[in-house]
Motif scaffolding. Structure first.
Motif, PDB file in Angstrom:
ATOM      1  N   ILE A 252      68.473  66.669  58.862  1.00  0.00           N
ATOM      2  CA  ILE A 252      67.584  65.742  58.156  1.00  0.00           C
ATOM      3  C   ILE A 252      66.991  64.703  59.114  1.00  0.00           C
ATOM      4  N   ASN A 253      67.752  64.343  60.171  1.00  0.00           N
ATOM      5  CA  ASN A 253      67.244  63.356  61.130  1.00  0.00           C
ATOM      6  C   ASN A 253      66.074  63.908  61.932  1.00  0.00           C
ATOM      7  N   ALA A 254      66.155  65.192  62.259  1.00  0.00           N
ATOM      8  CA  ALA A 254      65.057  65.819  62.999  1.00  0.00           C
ATOM      9  C   ALA A 254      63.800  65.840  62.123  1.00  0.00           C
ATOM     10  N   LEU A 255      63.995  66.161  60.861  1.00  0.00           N
ATOM     11  CA  LEU A 255      62.841  66.196  59.956  1.00  0.00           C
ATOM     12  C   LEU A 255      62.244  64.803  59.806  1.00  0.00           C
ATOM     13  N   PHE A 256      63.129  63.830  59.668  1.00  0.00           N
ATOM     14  CA  PHE A 256      62.693  62.436  59.539  1.00  0.00           C
ATOM     15  C   PHE A 256      61.836  62.039  60.749  1.00  0.00           C
ATOM     16  N   GLY A 257      62.308  62.405  61.927  1.00  0.00           N
ATOM     17  CA  GLY A 257      61.574  62.081  63.153  1.00  0.00           C
ATOM     18  C   GLY A 257      60.192  62.712  63.156  1.00  0.00           C
ATOM     19  N   ARG A 258      60.123  63.957  62.701  1.00  0.00           N
ATOM     20  CA  ARG A 258      58.811  64.634  62.706  1.00  0.00           C
ATOM     21  C   ARG A 258      57.849  63.997  61.699  1.00  0.00           C
ATOM     22  N   ILE A 259      58.397  63.598  60.567  1.00  0.00           N
ATOM     23  CA  ILE A 259      57.541  62.948  59.564  1.00  0.00           C
ATOM     24  C   ILE A 259      57.022  61.615  60.111  1.00  0.00           C
ATOM     25  N   MET A 260      57.924  60.831  60.732  1.00  0.00           N
ATOM     26  CA  MET A 260      57.495  59.558  61.318  1.00  0.00           C
ATOM     27  C   MET A 260      56.441  59.801  62.378  1.00  0.00           C
ATOM     28  N   GLY A 261      56.626  60.863  63.162  1.00  0.00           N
ATOM     29  CA  GLY A 261      55.647  61.208  64.192  1.00  0.00           C
ATOM     30  C   GLY A 261      54.293  61.486  63.555  1.00  0.00           C
ATOM     31  N   ALA A 262      54.326  62.251  62.460  1.00  0.00           N
ATOM     32  CA  ALA A 262      53.080  62.597  61.784  1.00  0.00           C
ATOM     33  C   ALA A 262      52.407  61.343  61.212  1.00  0.00           C
ATOM     34  N   LEU A 263      53.239  60.360  60.880  1.00  0.00           N
ATOM     35  CA  LEU A 263      52.688  59.087  60.364  1.00  0.00           C
ATOM     36  C   LEU A 263      52.425  58.104  61.504  1.00  0.00           C
ATOM     37  N   ARG A 264      52.472  58.586  62.720  1.00  0.00           N
ATOM     38  CA  ARG A 264      52.304  57.799  63.933  1.00  0.00           C
ATOM     39  C   ARG A 264      53.180  56.538  63.948  1.00  0.00           C
ATOM     40  N   GLY A 265      54.428  56.753  63.510  1.00  0.00           N
ATOM     41  CA  GLY A 265      55.428  55.678  63.592  1.00  0.00           C
ATOM     42  C   GLY A 265      55.273  54.590  62.545  1.00  0.00           C
ATOM     43  N   LYS A 266      54.286  54.742  61.661  1.00  0.00           N
ATOM     44  CA  LYS A 266      53.997  53.629  60.764  1.00  0.00           C
ATOM     45  C   LYS A 266      54.626  53.760  59.373  1.00  0.00           C
ATOM     46  N   GLY A 267      55.318  54.870  59.154  1.00  0.00           N
ATOM     47  CA  GLY A 267      55.904  55.071  57.828  1.00  0.00           C
ATOM     48  C   GLY A 267      56.964  54.039  57.508  1.00  0.00           C
ATOM     49  N   ASP A 268      57.053  53.692  56.246  1.00  0.00           N
ATOM     50  CA  ASP A 268      58.130  52.808  55.817  1.00  0.00           C
ATOM     51  C   ASP A 268      59.396  53.663  55.791  1.00  0.00           C
ATOM     52  N   PRO A 269      60.354  53.361  56.693  1.00  0.00           N
ATOM     53  CA  PRO A 269      61.504  54.265  56.843  1.00  0.00           C
ATOM     54  C   PRO A 269      62.248  54.517  55.532  1.00  0.00           C
ATOM     55  N   ALA A 270      62.373  53.477  54.713  1.00  0.00           N
ATOM     56  CA  ALA A 270      63.134  53.651  53.469  1.00  0.00           C
ATOM     57  C   ALA A 270      62.427  54.630  52.534  1.00  0.00           C
ATOM     58  N   VAL A 271      61.100  54.484  52.446  1.00  0.00           N
ATOM     59  CA  VAL A 271      60.346  55.369  51.550  1.00  0.00           C
ATOM     60  C   VAL A 271      60.378  56.797  52.102  1.00  0.00           C
ATOM     61  N   VAL A 272      60.194  56.917  53.406  1.00  0.00           N
ATOM     62  CA  VAL A 272      60.201  58.245  54.026  1.00  0.00           C
ATOM     63  C   VAL A 272      61.531  58.948  53.733  1.00  0.00           C
ATOM     64  N   ARG A 273      62.621  58.222  53.936  1.00  0.00           N
ATOM     65  CA  ARG A 273      63.937  58.826  53.726  1.00  0.00           C
ATOM     66  C   ARG A 273      64.122  59.239  52.259  1.00  0.00           C
ATOM     67  N   ARG A 274      63.664  58.374  51.367  1.00  0.00           N
ATOM     68  CA  ARG A 274      63.838  58.673  49.928  1.00  0.00           C
ATOM     69  C   ARG A 274      63.018  59.910  49.537  1.00  0.00           C
ATOM     70  N   VAL A 275      61.758  59.919  49.951  1.00  0.00           N
ATOM     71  CA  VAL A 275      60.878  61.042  49.569  1.00  0.00           C
ATOM     72  C   VAL A 275      61.401  62.336  50.191  1.00  0.00           C
ATOM     73  N   LEU A 276      61.841  62.240  51.448  1.00  0.00           N
ATOM     74  CA  LEU A 276      62.356  63.431  52.135  1.00  0.00           C
ATOM     75  C   LEU A 276      63.576  63.992  51.393  1.00  0.00           C
ATOM     76  N   THR A 277      64.491  63.107  51.029  1.00  0.00           N
ATOM     77  CA  THR A 277      65.697  63.547  50.317  1.00  0.00           C
ATOM     78  C   THR A 277      65.323  64.209  48.993  1.00  0.00           C
ATOM     79  N   GLU A 278      64.359  63.593  48.294  1.00  0.00           N
ATOM     80  CA  GLU A 278      63.926  64.155  47.011  1.00  0.00           C
ATOM     81  C   GLU A 278      63.340  65.550  47.170  1.00  0.00           C
ATOM     82  N   LYS A 279      62.433  65.684  48.148  1.00  0.00           N
ATOM     83  CA  LYS A 279      61.760  66.974  48.351  1.00  0.00           C
ATOM     84  C   LYS A 279      62.768  68.062  48.745  1.00  0.00           C
ATOM     85  N   LEU A 280      63.729  67.663  49.582  1.00  0.00           N
ATOM     86  CA  LEU A 280      64.734  68.654  49.999  1.00  0.00           C
ATOM     87  C   LEU A 280      65.578  69.084  48.793  1.00  0.00           C
TER      88      LEU A 280
END
Ligand code: ADP
Ligand code: MG
Length: 484
Positions: free
Chosen positions: A451-479
C-alpha cells in the motif's frame, strides 16, 4: 584517567550595559564600533580631584542578576579600593567591592546528560572595568572607552566537575544575563568574560589541590578546549611525580594550546580598603522587592510554563528556552495561532537545521529574514490544509529562507496548493490502480506493505500536492472495493 577528578570554579566578568559609566556620566559605547578613546572623561582617566558618583541603574542591574542567581542581597554593601598599577588603570586602583559585596550565597541549576545539578554562586560584586590594552610590534596601545564601565564579577564555588559542567554553567549564566537584558553576552566583544580556575584531584583526596587560572577565553567553545587541555596537562605533571604550580594561563587560539603567562610566587597583595570617596550603599528591602517584582520570566521558569501550559516535553521546552531570542520566536509563532507542539517541532527541526547550515547562532534568530511572523504564515497554510507538510518542508520553506518571500506567494507561484478534493483524488487513484495491477494483486494476496508503494505513486501523480490523509482514505476504500 579514571582515578583523577576535575574541579573547576568560574569567575565571570559581565559588563552591565547601562547608558553611562559606573561612577560618572561618561557614555558607555560599543567597544568594537566606537573610535578608541572617544568615550572618556576626567573620571575615566583617573584625573586627580575627580570624585565618583554611584550609577543607580548599574546597582539595580547588579541586584537583578543577584536575585536571578538566587543570591542573598545584603542590606549594606560597600565599595573598596583594589590597589595595583597597570597602564589600563590610570588611577592606580580599581574601585571594586571586597568584604561587603552586592550579592552572595546563590546558585544556578545546570543540566548535563539529563541530570540536574546545583552550582553554588559564592558572590557577585560590582566594580569598574579597566581600559583595554592592545599589544603590537610598534608598542602597546590603550583604549580608555572601557575604563569605568560597570562590571559585575560573579564567582562560583568549585562545584563544577567537568568541562561539560563548566560549559553548561557558562551557557546558563549567559542566558540569564540576556533574559534580564543587562548584558548582550557577546564574548567576542569582551562584554562577557570567563576565567576558569582548574585543578585535578584523586577521587579519595580530602582536599582540593593547587589550581591554575585560565584567562583570555573569548568563547565558550574555547573555554571547554582550554579546560580539557589544562586538565590533561595537570594529570600528566602529577603522573610524572611533579607538582602543579599556581599560575595564570592564557588560551592561545592560534596554537590551540595553553601558555603560561606568569607563575604566582605569592598571593597578590591589593591592599584593599574601604573606598573613602563613596558612601556605603544601603539596599532597602523595599528596593529589592520592587526590583524582584519587575524581573522577567527566566529560562527555568519559562521551561516549566512551556511544559505545564503548552504541553511540550521537558526536552523541547529546555531547547526552546535556552536562548531568550529562541523563546521569543517560539512565542511569536504560538501567538500567531500555531499549535504549540507543531511550532516547537518545526522550529527545533527545520529552522534549526537551516540555522546550522548557514552557521547562524541560535541567539541570532531574531534577526534572520525568516521572521516568526512570516514562518507562522507558512505553518498556518499547513494547519489550514492549503498545502501539505512535505511541500511546505521541501519546497516552500527553503525558498522562503533564501528569497524572503511570503509563503502564500510561493505557493501561488509554484502551484503548490494541496489537492484534497476526494473526487479528483479518486480519479487518480483509479488510474494508478489500473496501471499497477501487479502491485494490487500482491496486496490482495496479503502483502499489506504494498500500500505504501501505491501511495507513493499516487502522490507522484499528484505532483506531491495530494492531501495525504485524503489520499490514504480514498486508496484504502478503493482497494477494499477491489477485494469485494
Ligand atoms: P580568591 O580569588 O580570594 O583567591 P578563591 O581562590 O577561593 O578566591 O576562588 C577563586 C575561584 O577559584 C572561585 O571561582 C573558586 O571556586 C575557584 N577555586 C578555588 N579553589 C579551587 C580549586 N582548588 N580548584 C578549582 N577551582 C578553585
Ligand atoms: Mg576581580
Amino acid at each position: 584517567m579514571g582515578e583523577w577528578m576535575t574541579v573547576i570554579g568560574l569567575e565571570v566578568h559581565a559588563e552591565m550595559e547601562t547608558a553611562s559609566k559606573m561612577f560618572s556620566r561618561c557614555p558607555v559605547v560599543d567597544s568594537v564600533e566606537a573610535a578608541p578613546n572617544s568615550a572618556v572623561d576626567a573620571l575615566s582617566l583617573g584625573m586627580p580631584g575627580t570624585l565618583p558618583v554611584i550609577n543607580r541603574q548599574a546597582m539595580e542591574y547588579g541586584i537583578m542578576v543577584g536575585l536571578a542567581l538566587n543570591c542573598e542581597i545584603p542590606p549594606i554593601n560597600q565599595f573598596a579600593r583594589k590597589n595595583y598599577f597597570y597602564p589600563d588603570l590610570p588611577k592606580g586602583y580599581q574601585i571594586s567591592q571586597y568584604d561587603r559585596p552586592l550579592a552572595s550565597h546563590g546558585h544556578i541549576m545546570i543540566e548535563v546528560d539529563g541530570a540536574p545539578k546545583r552550582i553554588r554562586v559564592r558572590r557577585a560584586h560590582m566594580e569598574e572595568d579597566t581600559g583595554k590594552l592592545t599589544h603590537s610590534l610598534g608598542g602597546s596601545l590603550v583604549d580608555y572607552n572601557r575604563a569605568g564601565v560597570p562590571l559585575l564579577e560573579i564567582v562560583s564555588e568549585p562545584d563544577l566537575y567537568s568541562a561539560a559542567e563548566a560549559e553548561a554553567y557558562a551557557r546558563k549564566l549567559r542566558s540569564i544575563l540576556r533574559y534580564l537584558g543587562v548584558n548582550s553576552g557577546d564574548m567576542s566583544k569582551g562584554v562577557l568574560r570567563f576565567e576558569a580556575n582548574v585543578s585535578v584531584k584523586h577521587k579519595d583526596d580530602a582536599d582540593l589541590r593547587e589550581r591554575t587560572e585560565i584567562k583570555n577565553l573569548n568563547s565558550i567553545r574555547n573555554m571547554v578546549k582550554a579546560i580539557d587541555y589544562e586538565v590533561a596537562r595537570q594529570i600528566r605533571l602529577y603522573r610524572r611525580g611533579e607538582t602543579v604550580k599556581p599560575a595564570t594561563l592564557g588560551w592561545d587560539e592560534a596554537a590551540q594550546a595553553i601558555q603560561v603567562q606568569r607563575y604566582k610566587e605569592r598571593a597578590d597583595e591589593y591592599r584593599y580598603f574601604p573606598e573613602p570617596d563613596l558612601p556605603v550603599v544601603e539596599v532597602s528591602r523595599a528596593w529589592v522587592e520592587q526590583i524582584k517584582s519587575k524581573l522577567p520570566a527566566l529560562p527555568d521558569e519559562l521551561q516549566r510554563q512551556f511544559v505545564d501550559e503548552l504541553g511540550l516535553s521537558a526536552y523541547d521546552a529546555g531547547v526552546l528556552t535556552a536562548e531568550k531570542a529562541v523563546a521569543q520566536y517560539f512565542l511569536a509563532l504560538v501567538g500567531a495561532g500555531i499549535e504549540a507542539k507543531v511550532a516547537a517541532n518545526w522550529l527545533t527541526t527545520d529552522v534549526f537545521r537551516l540555522l546550522n547550515a548557514a552557521e547562524i547562532e541560535r541567539d541570532a534568530i531574531g534577526s534572520i529574514p525568516l521572521s516568526a511572523q512570516r514562518f507562522a504564515g507558512l505553518l498556518a497554510l499547513v494547519q489550514a490544509g492549503t498545502i501539505n507538510q512535505s511541500s511546505a518542508r521541501k519546497q516552500v520553506l527553503p525558498e522562503m529562507w533564501t528569497s524572503g518571500k511570503d509563503a502564500r506567494q510561493i505557493v501561488a507561484e509554484r502551484g503548490l496548493a494541496q489537492v484534497s478534493d476526494a473526487a479528483v483524488i479518486g480519479d487518480i487513484v483509479q488510474k494508478v490502480l489500473a496501471d499497477n495491477e501487479a502491485l494490487v494483486t500482491r496486496y490482495l494476496a496479503g502483502n499489506d506493505k504494498v500500500i505504501n508503494a501505491l501511495f507513493g505513486r499516487i502522490m507522484g501523480a499528484l505532483r506531491g500536492k495530494g492531501d495525504p490523509a485524503v489520499v490514504r482514505r480514498v486508496l484504502t476504500e478503493k482497494l477494499a472495493e477491489t477485494t469485494r
